[in-house]
Design a protein around this motif. Structure first.
Motif, mmCIF file in Angstrom:
data_model
loop_
_atom_site.group_PDB
_atom_site.id
_atom_site.type_symbol
_atom_site.label_atom_id
_atom_site.label_comp_id
_atom_site.label_asym_id
_atom_site.label_seq_id
_atom_site.Cartn_x
_atom_site.Cartn_y
_atom_site.Cartn_z
ATOM 1 N N ARG A 115 0.823 -1.284 0.804
ATOM 2 C CA ARG A 115 -0.106 0.142 -0.122
ATOM 3 C C ARG A 115 0.874 1.580 0.081
ATOM 4 N N GLY A 116 0.356 2.187 -0.791
ATOM 5 C CA GLY A 116 1.447 3.625 -0.723
ATOM 6 C C GLY A 116 2.275 3.442 -1.349
ATOM 7 N N PHE A 117 2.669 2.375 -2.190
ATOM 8 C CA PHE A 117 3.634 3.309 -3.149
ATOM 9 C C PHE A 117 3.835 3.382 -4.281
ATOM 10 N N PRO A 118 4.599 4.734 -5.060
ATOM 11 C CA PRO A 118 5.298 4.962 -4.917
ATOM 12 C C PRO A 118 5.912 5.805 -3.408
ATOM 13 N N ARG A 119 6.705 5.653 -2.532
ATOM 14 C CA ARG A 119 6.823 6.611 -1.361
ATOM 15 C C ARG A 119 8.071 7.459 -1.886
ATOM 16 N N TYR A 120 7.780 8.333 -1.597
ATOM 17 C CA TYR A 120 8.640 9.360 -1.664
ATOM 18 C C TYR A 120 9.296 10.408 -0.415
ATOM 19 N N CYS A 121 10.843 10.405 -0.403
ATOM 20 C CA CYS A 121 11.012 10.423 0.629
ATOM 21 C C CYS A 121 12.468 11.899 0.830
ATOM 22 N N TYR A 122 13.283 12.468 1.472
ATOM 23 C CA TYR A 122 13.946 13.903 1.108
ATOM 24 C C TYR A 122 14.310 13.775 2.183
ATOM 25 N N LEU A 123 15.826 14.074 1.309
ATOM 26 C CA LEU A 123 17.108 14.129 2.272
ATOM 27 C C LEU A 123 17.631 15.595 1.660
ATOM 28 N N PRO A 124 18.711 16.490 2.629
ATOM 29 C CA PRO A 124 19.023 17.721 2.296
ATOM 30 C C PRO A 124 20.165 17.081 1.345
ATOM 31 N N ASP A 125 20.751 18.069 0.247
ATOM 32 C CA ASP A 125 21.518 17.341 -1.093
ATOM 33 C C ASP A 125 22.691 18.077 0.027
ATOM 34 N N ASN A 126 23.180 18.474 1.074
ATOM 35 C CA ASN A 126 24.823 18.396 1.400
ATOM 36 C C ASN A 126 25.120 17.087 2.249
ATOM 37 N N GLU A 127 26.685 17.292 2.676
ATOM 38 C CA GLU A 127 27.881 16.561 2.656
ATOM 39 C C GLU A 127 26.905 15.783 4.235
ATOM 40 N N LYS A 128 26.510 15.425 4.561
ATOM 41 C CA LYS A 128 25.932 14.896 5.447
ATOM 42 C C LYS A 128 24.600 13.863 5.037
ATOM 43 N N GLY A 129 24.042 14.714 4.762
ATOM 44 C CA GLY A 129 22.654 14.159 4.027
ATOM 45 C C GLY A 129 22.646 13.294 2.612
ATOM 46 N N ARG A 130 24.359 13.505 1.696
ATOM 47 C CA ARG A 130 24.392 12.793 0.571
ATOM 48 C C ARG A 130 25.674 11.925 1.530
ATOM 49 N N LYS A 131 25.530 11.648 2.645
ATOM 50 C CA LYS A 131 26.008 10.061 3.134
ATOM 51 C C LYS A 131 25.355 9.675 4.051
ATOM 52 N N VAL A 132 24.072 10.717 3.897
ATOM 53 C CA VAL A 132 22.990 9.339 4.928
ATOM 54 C C VAL A 132 22.681 8.183 3.062
ATOM 55 N N LEU A 133 22.769 9.356 2.439
ATOM 56 C CA LEU A 133 21.843 8.381 0.733
ATOM 57 C C LEU A 133 22.834 7.462 1.078
ATOM 58 N N ASP A 134 23.932 7.572 0.626
ATOM 59 C CA ASP A 134 24.906 6.883 0.179
ATOM 60 C C ASP A 134 24.709 5.497 1.331
ATOM 61 N N LEU A 135 24.644 5.413 2.647
ATOM 62 C CA LEU A 135 23.987 4.467 3.211
ATOM 63 C C LEU A 135 22.848 3.763 3.390
ATOM 64 N N LEU A 136 21.880 4.639 3.395
ATOM 65 C CA LEU A 136 20.004 4.307 2.603
ATOM 66 C C LEU A 136 20.523 3.245 1.698
ATOM 67 N N ARG A 137 21.471 3.321 0.269
ATOM 68 C CA ARG A 137 21.899 2.754 -0.924
ATOM 69 C C ARG A 137 22.466 1.662 -0.150
ATOM 70 N N VAL A 138 22.866 1.501 0.884
ATOM 71 C CA VAL A 138 24.184 0.167 1.448
ATOM 72 C C VAL A 138 22.275 -0.684 2.128
ATOM 73 N N ALA A 139 21.627 0.048 2.890
ATOM 74 C CA ALA A 139 20.505 -0.582 2.745
ATOM 75 C C ALA A 139 19.446 -0.943 2.822
ATOM 76 N N TRP A 140 19.111 0.003 1.348
ATOM 77 C CA TRP A 140 18.500 -0.710 0.351
ATOM 78 C C TRP A 140 19.074 -2.366 -0.129
ATOM 79 N N LYS A 141 20.133 -2.119 0.136
ATOM 80 C CA LYS A 141 20.723 -3.724 -1.235
ATOM 81 C C LYS A 141 20.398 -5.108 -0.650
#
Length: 555
Positions: A465-491
């Motif tokens: 239910r509820g897909f696609p789900r849209y999520c947001y991060l700030p496009d700064n150094e820490k936000g990009r770090k979180v994104l990279d780790l979320l990619r790992v978590a997704w895999k």
């Protein structure tokens, strides 16, 4: 959060509230039945359902008074009270809710409250969950909040009930005191809970010493052991509300079970009726001992549950497939001890380490003896080897273990997230609180499908239910770090899982898996958006708890 603070607690309600003396209260009272969800939260059934349960319990006993026999109902089909609960049956002897189409079992309990409390008036307080729906607080919290509301208090601190939350009863907002994460709350009128004749003490206030609290509180005496229940672990005085969006960080005092309680099934590990509880089910009035096939070990004679359990224990199923592989994982991360600590408990089965494992009758292993005790190599926490084997076999068997006491991960943890797609894009618009940078948008897409062997009910369809789900991060150094780790978590299949929706109660559906995501950009009234100065640090800690750290990016 199964119990209030026990005897010896000096806590009271909000300033100005009357402090009721602990102990027995005048009758009558109201009975509230609650079930425990997959996060350890207790959720009350509606008043109409509780009335049906009480009537089902009373009817055989009333009939018995006329005939000299008569037995309390041992199983109660909830679909007769609420059509949406058609698959569910409550088994009274074990205090378990059984879902007939999936085999899922959950603990239930019955608590008594004063007739003039929120329960007696049909008042329910609810918090807004991740999907935007409403989930009820446990009834003890509802009673506490209603007391504060009727006495005109604008703010309430729930720390006295084991919750790390402040509530604003004017703006109707709940705030996590650690992360400052906010949720909406609401007060709703519903059917009053059933009036009964109480035989014991009632819940009177936060500092309650009634037998219900003493028997279920980590601060009071624990006279019976409810295995795998988060309410009675020796290191916790109360269980805080757990949410995929508001999980409290750094709670070293709270022990936990890393796999869902209902699926760790077995004769010795199943919750049982407490012979010293303050309430009793209707008693047969006739003399004589129970007939063959009946059990009176809990003080109540009941008929055997007339429901055929469709599936054997998942522990036995898993071990029957890959026993040697599971044993190798256990042996890889634990060192067997020659002498077990005499006074220490195994927090998986809640038996003494010096005694046999609580899973010795449901988890058979040729190479591990029931009384064998092992110590994890890094954190040095000790458990029955057979309990760790059962815990591992009940998970998705990915070659990793997580310490039930301190969360230390051994190996690479993976999850049970269904197949899907993670897409990332950026745009120049800023998020509130991050005006110096643009925005990262993540889109998760998962479609409905069929559950695999790692899911709760293999071969059963799951919804998305509820897909696609849209999520947001700030496009700064820490936000990009979180994104990279979320990619790992997704895999590693850690972001979503298949379970039960806290919004609708729907089983076999895709739900968030305890890694906080921001699904809104420009408002944080619901707690799902920005600004939130602590969000990036909090989500990094949540990822680390899943074994996803910067070290993963260097691999």
């Amino acid at each position: 959060m199964a119990a209030a603070l026990g005897a010896g607690s000096g806590s009271a309600g909000p300033p100005g509230l009357p402090n009721s003396a602990p102990g027995h209260a005048a009758l009558p009272a109201v009975a509230v039945w609650e079930w425990q969800d997959e996060f350890g939260r207790w959720r009350p059934y509606r008043g109409s359902v509780c009335s049906f349960i009480e009537q089902a319990l009373q009817a055989p006993a009333q009939k018995g008074r006329r005939s000299g026999t008569g037995l309390a109902s041992s199983s109660i089909p909830l679909g007769q009270a609420d059509a949406t609960l058609a698959p569910y049956v409550i088994d009274i002897p074990s205090l378990m809710q059984f879902r007939q189409d999936t085999g899922t079992m959950r603990s239930v309990r019955r608590h008594l409250f004063a007739q003039d409390s929120a329960a007696g008036q049909g008042i329910v307080w609810e918090w807004q969950n991740d999907e935007g729906g409403w989930s009820p607080y446990e009834m003890k919290v509802c009673v506490f909040l209603e007391q504060a509301f009727t006495h005109g208090h604008q703010h309430v601190d729930l720390s006295s009930l084991g919750y790390n939350y402040d509530l604003d009863l004017v703006s109707l907002v709940q705030t996590n005191k650690t992360s400052r994460f906010r949720r909406g709350i609401q007060r709703r009128m519903d059917t009053p809970y059933p009036v009964i004749t109480a035989t014991g003490s009632l819940h009177m206030a936060v500092a309650c010493s009634c037998q219900q609290c003493l028997l279920n509180s980590g601060t009071g005496p624990i006279t019976t052991r409810y295995r795998h229940s988060m309410i009675n672990l020796p290191s916790s005085s109360a269980v805080p509300q757990v949410s995929s969006r508001t999980a409290a960080l750094g709670s070293s005092a709270l022990s936990f079970v890393p796999y869902n309680k209902p699926t760790l099934s077995g004769a010795r590990s199943a919750p049982r009726l407490n012979t010293q509880t303050a309430w009793a089910l209707p008693q047969p009035m006739g003399a004589g001992s129970p007939s063959p096939g009946l059990s009176a070990s809990n003080g109540v004679s009941v008929q055997n549950l007339p429901v055929e359990m469709p599936k054997p224990s998942k522990v036995n199923q898993a071990l029957a497939v890959t026993p040697s592989e599971s044993e190798q994982v256990v042996r890889r991360y634990l060192e067997e001890l020659r002498g077990a600590p005499a006074d220490e408990d195994c927090i998986i089965c809640m038996e003494k380490l010096a005694s046999p494992s609580g899973y010795s009758d449901t988890c058979e292993c040729k190479t591990i003896k029931p009384d064998a005790v092992g110590q994890l190599t890094k954190c040095q926490h000790a458990f029955h080897l057979l309990c760790v084997l059962a815990m591992y076999a009940n998970g998705n068997k990915d070659g990793s273990l997580q310490c039930p006491s301190c969360k230390t991960i051994y190996g690479e943890k993976t999850g049970t997230q269904p197949k899907g797609k993670m897409e990332v894009s950026t745009f120049t618009q800023s998020l509130p609180g991050h005006q110096d940078c643009g925005t990262i948008q993540i889109v998760y897409s998962i479609s409905r499908g069929m559950q695999g062997p790692e899911h709760p009910n293999p071969g059963t369809p799951y919804t998305a239910r509820g897909f696609p789900r849209y999520c947001y991060l700030p496009d700064n150094e820490k936000g990009r770090k979180v994104l990279d780790l979320l990619r790992v978590a997704w895999k590693r299949r850690l972001i979503f899982t298949v379970g039960t929706s806290s919004t609708t109660g729907e089983s076999n559906t895709v739900v968030w898996n305890e890694i906080h995501h921001k699904t809104e950009m420009d408002t944080n009234l619901s707690g799902h958006g920005y600004p939130d100065p602590n969000y990036l640090d909090n989500v990094l800690a949540e990822l680390a708890a899943q074994g996803v750290t910067e070290a993963c990016l260097r691999q």
